[in-house]
Write an enzyme that holds these catalytic residues in place. Sequence first.
Site, PDB file in Angstrom:
ATOM      1  CG  ASP A  52      54.468  57.034  49.317  1.00  0.00           C
ATOM      2  OD1 ASP A  52      55.053  56.217  48.583  1.00  0.00           O
ATOM      3  OD2 ASP A  52      54.986  57.515  50.337  1.00  0.00           O
ATOM      4  CD  GLU A  53      53.458  57.304  41.403  1.00  0.00           C
ATOM      5  OE1 GLU A  53      53.572  56.979  40.214  1.00  0.00           O
ATOM      6  OE2 GLU A  53      53.370  58.488  41.785  1.00  0.00           O
TER       7      GLU A  53
END
Length: 196
Positions: A52-53
């Site tokens: 994820d980011e």
Amino acid sequence: MATNKTHRYFIIYKPYGVLSQFISNSSKQQSKKFLGSLFDFPENAMAIGRLDEKSEGLLLITTNGKTSASVNSQNVEKEYYAQVDGNISAEAVNKLIQGVQIGFDGKKYQTKPCKAFKLNETPDLPKRSKKIRDARHGPTSWVSITLNEGKFRQVRKMTSAVGFPTLRLVRVRVGGIELGKMQVGDVVEVDGFEVF
């Protein structure tokens, strides 16, 4: 008859704040950073699995769909180092090993048994671009978690479930491929992936 093009393989250190995809699927993501900002990848490149980011570390990229499917299979271990809020207890680590209940797709999900242990020393990782927080907010500790599954934000949900929220998450290994001494944003092209 079309000739068989040779596939390409890349090992990268995905930085914090970069999405594990190549282009935006929505107008909301126009201001986001994508993998294409790190390197001129081939047109049909795909990330194998996602980070994820806010997560960083080892990410494999290929143009070979079959390789992607086999690495994503549950036969390949993925190891993460998680910096957690507080001094993680032996009891909490034990719960991680046995499996904990997390929310996934609006339902309860019991994670599979995994490998986990507290790291006695802070791992030698590059500094993160965004500061975590300082010591005034209390102690932090590091735990290694190795999974054969990969639900969305699973490690973060697992450490929260045992009372130690994740502050920083770095994937350090996929099968036999290790992050080693790679630096943030590094892209290394290889002949193939020796994951098994």
